[in-house]
Motif scaffolding. Structure first.
Motif, short mmCIF file in Angstrom:
data_model
loop_
_atom_site.label_atom_id
_atom_site.label_comp_id
_atom_site.label_asym_id
_atom_site.label_seq_id
_atom_site.Cartn_x
_atom_site.Cartn_y
_atom_site.Cartn_z
N CYS A 61 1.86 2.00 4.08
CA CYS A 61 2.19 0.92 5.02
C CYS A 61 2.62 -0.30 4.20
CB CYS A 61 1.00 0.58 5.91
SG CYS A 61 -0.43 -0.05 5.00
N CYS A 82 -3.14 1.63 7.99
CA CYS A 82 -4.20 1.83 7.00
C CYS A 82 -5.58 1.79 7.65
CB CYS A 82 -4.08 0.87 5.82
SG CYS A 82 -3.99 -0.86 6.23
N CYS A 91 1.21 -3.28 4.06
CA CYS A 91 0.17 -4.26 3.77
C CYS A 91 0.13 -4.61 2.29
CB CYS A 91 -1.21 -3.72 4.16
SG CYS A 91 -1.45 -3.58 5.93
N CYS A 106 -4.78 -5.57 6.38
CA CYS A 106 -4.94 -4.31 7.11
C CYS A 106 -3.95 -4.26 8.27
CB CYS A 106 -6.34 -4.20 7.72
SG CYS A 106 -7.65 -4.47 6.55
N LYS A 150 0.82 -1.22 0.00
CA LYS A 150 0.00 0.00 0.00
C LYS A 150 0.86 1.27 0.00
CE LYS A 150 -4.02 -2.21 2.14
NZ LYS A 150 -5.03 -2.15 3.25
ZN ZN Z 1 -1.70 -1.35 6.38
#
Ligand code: ZN
Length: 477
Positions: free
Chosen positions: A23, A41, A25, A37, A20
Motif C-alpha cells: 500500500c 495494511c 502508507c 495505516c 509499505k
Molecule cells: Zn497502508
C-alpha cells in the motif's frame, strides 16, 4: 562428552523504501502510533494488495549482493496464525517458491576467512509492533499495539547451520550488516529494529555430522546480545545433556536483565501455519533484464574495495579499514584523491582530523564537498597556512560551509614568516622569559621548545615554527 554448537540464523531486514510493500502508507520509523495505516495494511475486507516495485528492486539487489540465485518466478503465500500484531491474522510471505535460493557470505573470522552459506532469501510483509507494559513480554499486565510497522517490506535471510558459537554469529552479522549498508537497501539499524535476528541452536557430539534437537532463540536486540544469548543457550543445552536429559524443541526468549534464555513456548512446525498461495497476488515474474539491471546498481562490495584501495593508493590495511568503514567515507576519500595525489597524506587527514571534526560538529561526510578538503591541503602544502591553523579551518569549514581559501582571505589566518615579522616576536619572548633563556644557555633544549611554543600561542599557530627555531638560536648563541 565434548559437544559442538551448531547455529543457523534467520535474519529479518526492513527495506528502506518510502512506502509499505502492498500500500502507499509511509514506512518511516518513529511516527505517532497508528498514524501510518490504511485499509490495506489493516487488512479490512474488500482491499487488495499491490506490489511496491522499489521493494522488489531492493530485495533483488540484496539477494544478488549475497550471491543468492534470484528466481525468475517466485510466489507469495499466506502464513496463517493469530497474534495481535498481525491485523489480517495471516502474513503475506514466501514459502516453497522464495525470491532467491542459496548464496553465501565470505566472513573474515580472526582465525581466517570462512564461507557461510545461505539457504534462501525471501520477501514478506512486516507485522505491527507490540509494546508490553513494563517492557517485558513475560509477566506484562497488558500490551499496546502499533500498526505503523505492519506491511513494511521485510527481507528474510536464512543461513545454513554453519556457525559454531555466539562469537561466530556476531561476526557474521557484523559482516552482513556492512555489506547490506553498502548496497543501501536498508539502514540496517539493530537498535531501531530494521535488522533483527533469531537463531536456531543445537548441540551434537564433537566430530559428528548429524543435528541435535534445536531451540529457537528470540529477542536478541544487539550484536552483543546475540553473542551472549547464544553462548548462554549452548551452555544451558550442554547442562541438560550432561544430566542425561533431552533438549526440548521450543522457543526461548533472551532476557536482557537476567542475562538468560527463558523457554516460553513449544515451537510450531511449518504445517501449523497452513500455508497456501496468496490468491490476491499473481506469481512474481522477473525477467533476466530486470535482474541484471539490479546487478548493475550494486556498488563494489566492501571486501573488494578494501583490496583495491590498498593497491591503487598504496595504503596499509589498517588505514583502508578506517576509510571503508562506510561507503560514504570511502566515496569521499576517492573523490578527494582524484584531485590530490599525496594519497597517504590525504588518508591521514581523513582518518584523523576529518573524522574527529565530523564527530565534533555532528556533520555527515556526505554533506562535505571533497574539494574543500583538497583546497585546505593545498593551502597547507603551499605554506600559506600552518598545520594548527589548518585544523581550525577544517572545523570552521564544517560549521559554516565556507571554503578554506575564502576563510584565509577574510583575514587573520595566513602564515607569519620572514625575519621582519618574526624577529620582534622572538625578542619579546626572550625578554619575557629570562628563566627559559638561562636554562637554554645551560644546555636544556626543552627551554627552546617552550619559547617557540609561547610565540606559536601568541600568533594562534600562524608563525612558522622552523624559522622561529632558527631565529631563537641565532639570538641566544
Ligand atoms: Zn497502508
Amino acid at each position: 562428552m565434548a559437544y559442538e554448537t551448531v547455529i543457523g540464523l534467520e535474519i529479518h531486514l526492513e527495506l528502506a523504501t518510502r512506502s509499505k510493500l502492498f500500500c502507499g502508507c509511509s514506512a518511516a520509523f518513529g511516527a505517532e502510533p497508528n498514524t501510518n495505516c490504511c485499509p490495506v495494511c489493516l487488512g479490512l475486507p474488500g482491499t487488495l494488495p499491490v506490489f511496491n516495485r522499489r521493494a522488489i528492486e531492493y530485495a533483488v539487489q540484496a539477494a544478488l549482493a549475497l550471491n543468492s540465485a534470484v528466481q525468475e518466478e517466485s510466489r507469495f503465500d499466506r502464513k496463517n496464525y493469530f497474534y495481535p500484531d498481525l491485523p489480517k491474522a495471516y502474513q503475506i510471505s514466501q514459502y516453497d517458491r522464495p525470491l532467491a535460493r542459496g548464496g553465501h557470505l565470505d566472513v573474515a573470522f580472526p582465525e581466517g576467512a570462512r564461507r557461510i552459506r545461505l539457504e534462501r532469501v525471501h520477501l514478506e510483509e512486516e507485522a505491527g509492533k507490540l509494546l508490553h507494559a513494563g517492557d517485558s513480554i513475560l509477566g506484562a499486565a497488558y500490551s499496546l499495539v502499533d500498526y505503523n510497522r505492519a506491511g513494511i517490506p521485510l527481507l528474510e535471510i536464512v543461513t545454513a547451520p554453519e556457525l559454531h558459537s555466539g562469537r561466530d554469529a556476531r561476526i557474521f552479522l557484523e559482516a552482513l550488516r556492512e555489506l547490506l549498508l553498502y548496497t543501501g537497501v536498508s539502514d540496517v539499524k539493530m537498535e531501531e529494529g530494521s535488522l533483527r535476528c533469531d537463531a536456531n541452536i543445537s548441540l551434537r557430539p564433537a566430530g559428528t555430522a548429524g543435528l541435535g534437537t534445536k531451540t529457537e532463540v528470540k529477542n536478541m536486540n544487539s550484536f552483543r546480545a546475540v553473542e551472549q544469548a547464544l553462548n548462554f543457550e549452548a551452555a544451558r543445552q550442554a547442562a541438560i545433556l550432561a544430566r542425561g536429559q533431552k533438549v526440548v524443541q521450543e522457543t526461548c526468549h533472551w532476557d536482557e536483565e537476567r542475562k538468560a534464555t527463558v523457554p516460553f513456548r513449544r515451537k510450531e512446525g511449518s504445517s501449523d501455519y497452513r500455508y497456501f498461495p496468496e490468491p490476491d497476488l499473481l506469481p512474481l515474474v522477473l525477467d533476466r533484464a530486470f535482474i541484471e539491471a539490479q546487478r548493475e546498481k550494486l556498488p563494489e562490495p566492501p571486501e573488494r574495495r578494501r583490496r583495491r584501495l590498498q593497491e591503487q593508493y598504496g595504503l596499509e590495511p589498517r588505514e583502508v579499514a578506517v576509510l571503508t568503514a562506510t561507503k560514504a567515507l570511502a566515496d569521499f576519500f576517492e573523490a578527494a584523491a582524484r584531485d590530490y595525489r599525496d594519497y597517504r597524506g590525504l588518508a591521514n587527514w581523513v582518518q584523523g582530523d576529518l573524522l574527529y571534526q565530523l564527530r565534533e560538529t555532528g556533520t555527515l561526510v556526505e554533506d562535505l564537498d571533497p574539494r574543500l578538503l583538497v583546497e585546505l591541503l593545498e593551502l597547507l602544502d603551499a605554506g600559506e597556512i600552518n598545520r594548527p591553523v589548518a585544523k581550525e579551518l577544517l572545523a570552521e569549514v564544517l560549521k559554516t560551509g565556507t571554503g578554506p581559501r575564502a576563510l584565509v582571505q577574510s583575514g587573520g589566518r595566513g602564515r607569519i614568516a620572514g625575519r621582519a615579522s618574526l624577529e620582534p616576536l622572538v625578542e619579546q619572548a626572550i625578554a619575557a622569559n629570562p628563566e627559559a633563556v638561562e636554562s637554554f644557555r645551560k644546555g636544556k633544549e626543552k627551554a627552546l621548545a617552550f619559547m617557540v611554543g609561547q610565540v606559536m600561542a601568541l600568533t594562534r599557530g600562524r608563525a612558522d615554527p622552523q624559522e622561529l627555531n632558527r631565529l631563537f638560536r641565532e639570538k641566544l648563541n
